[in-house]
Design a protein around this motif. Structure first.
Motif, short mmCIF file in Angstrom:
data_model
loop_
_atom_site.label_atom_id
_atom_site.label_comp_id
_atom_site.label_asym_id
_atom_site.label_seq_id
_atom_site.Cartn_x
_atom_site.Cartn_y
_atom_site.Cartn_z
N TRP A 36 35.61 82.15 49.92
CA TRP A 36 35.16 81.23 50.95
C TRP A 36 35.70 81.71 52.29
CZ3 TRP A 36 31.65 77.50 50.19
CH2 TRP A 36 31.44 77.06 48.88
N PHE A 37 34.81 81.79 53.25
CA PHE A 37 35.16 82.08 54.63
C PHE A 37 34.77 80.89 55.48
CE2 PHE A 37 36.21 86.65 55.42
CZ PHE A 37 36.27 87.05 54.09
N ARG A 38 35.26 80.85 56.69
CA ARG A 38 34.82 79.83 57.63
C ARG A 38 34.73 80.44 59.03
NH1 ARG A 38 40.08 75.75 57.77
NH2 ARG A 38 41.50 77.11 58.97
N GLN A 39 33.89 79.83 59.82
CA GLN A 39 33.76 80.27 61.20
C GLN A 39 33.79 79.04 62.10
OE1 GLN A 39 30.54 82.98 61.95
NE2 GLN A 39 31.46 83.66 63.88
N ARG A 45 34.75 84.93 62.02
CA ARG A 45 34.73 84.44 60.65
C ARG A 45 36.02 84.85 59.96
NH1 ARG A 45 29.14 85.01 57.45
NH2 ARG A 45 28.51 84.25 59.51
N GLU A 46 36.66 83.90 59.29
CA GLU A 46 37.97 84.17 58.68
C GLU A 46 37.98 83.79 57.21
OE1 GLU A 46 40.92 81.73 60.63
OE2 GLU A 46 39.79 79.89 60.30
N GLY A 47 38.75 84.55 56.45
CA GLY A 47 38.89 84.27 55.03
C GLY A 47 39.73 83.03 54.80
N TYR A 94 31.36 76.79 56.70
CA TYR A 94 31.99 77.45 55.56
C TYR A 94 30.96 78.27 54.80
CZ TYR A 94 36.33 74.95 56.28
OH TYR A 94 37.50 74.49 56.82
N TYR A 105 40.53 89.21 52.54
CA TYR A 105 40.42 88.41 53.75
C TYR A 105 39.59 89.07 54.85
CZ TYR A 105 44.40 91.44 54.66
OH TYR A 105 45.22 92.52 54.77
N ARG A 107 36.16 90.37 56.41
CA ARG A 107 34.72 90.14 56.34
C ARG A 107 33.99 91.38 55.83
NH1 ARG A 107 31.08 87.82 61.38
NH2 ARG A 107 29.06 87.89 60.30
N TYR A 110 32.83 92.20 52.07
CA TYR A 110 31.83 91.40 51.37
C TYR A 110 30.42 91.88 51.64
CZ TYR A 110 35.77 88.60 50.21
OH TYR A 110 36.97 88.21 49.70
N TRP A 113 26.32 86.99 51.33
CA TRP A 113 26.77 85.77 51.99
C TRP A 113 25.75 84.66 51.79
CZ3 TRP A 113 31.39 85.57 54.66
CH2 TRP A 113 32.02 86.80 54.90
#
Length: 123
Positions: A36-39, A45-47, A94, A105, A107, A110, A113
Motif C-alpha cells: 500500500w502506498f499513499r499520496q 507517493r510514499e510507501g 491510497y 518502500y 515507488r 512496483y 498499480w
C-alpha cells in the motif's frame, strides 16, 4: 494483464478507522512485494506498508507503525489495510501495488498499480 482495484476509502473523524481492500486479477510470476502506498496532496507517493510475498513478512512506514495493519488473503488475491487511530495527516489517496523490484518502500520497485481510493480524516 494485472488489474488491481482498491475499495474502502471514505471520510472519517480523527481517531476513526477504515479498512481498505485491494482485489487483484492476477500477479506477475516474479512478484516480490504487495504493498500500500499513499499520496498526500502536494507530496510524493510514499510507501505505507508491504508484505514480502514468499516470506510473508510485513513492513511498515514509521508514520503508521502500530496503527495500520496489512493482511493478505492469498487464495482470493486480496490485500487489506486496516487503519486505526487515523490522523488528519493520513488523508491521502491510497494505492495498492504489486512489484518485482526492491526495496519495498520505493515507488520504482512496483510494476502494477490500482487506481487509488481516497481517505479523508477530519480534525
Amino acid at each position: 494483464q494485472v488489474q488491481l482495484v482498491e475499495s474502502g476509502g471514505g471520510s472519517v473523524p480523527a481517531g476513526g478507522s477504515l479498512r481498505l481492500s485491494c482485489a487483484a486479477s492476477e500477479y506477475r510470476s516474479k512478484t516480490v512485494w504487495l504493498a500500500w502506498f499513499r499520496q498526500r496532496s502536494g507530496n510524493e507517493r510514499e510507501g505505507v506498508a508491504a508484505i514480502a510475498v514468499r516470506a510473508g513478512v510485513v513492513y511498515y512506514a514509521d508514520a503508521v507503525l502500530g496503527r495500520f495493519a496489512l493482511s493478505r488473503d492469498a487464495a482470493n488475491k486480496m490485500l487489506y489495510l486496516e487503519m486505526n487511530s487515523l490522523k488528519p495527516e493520513d488523508s491521502a489517496v491510497y494505492y495498492c501495488a504489486a512489484g518485482t523490484g526492491s526495496p519495498w518502500y520505493r515507488r520504482e520497485a512496483y510494476d502494477d498499480w490500482g487506481q487509488g481510493t481516497r481517505v479523508t480524516v477530519s480534525s
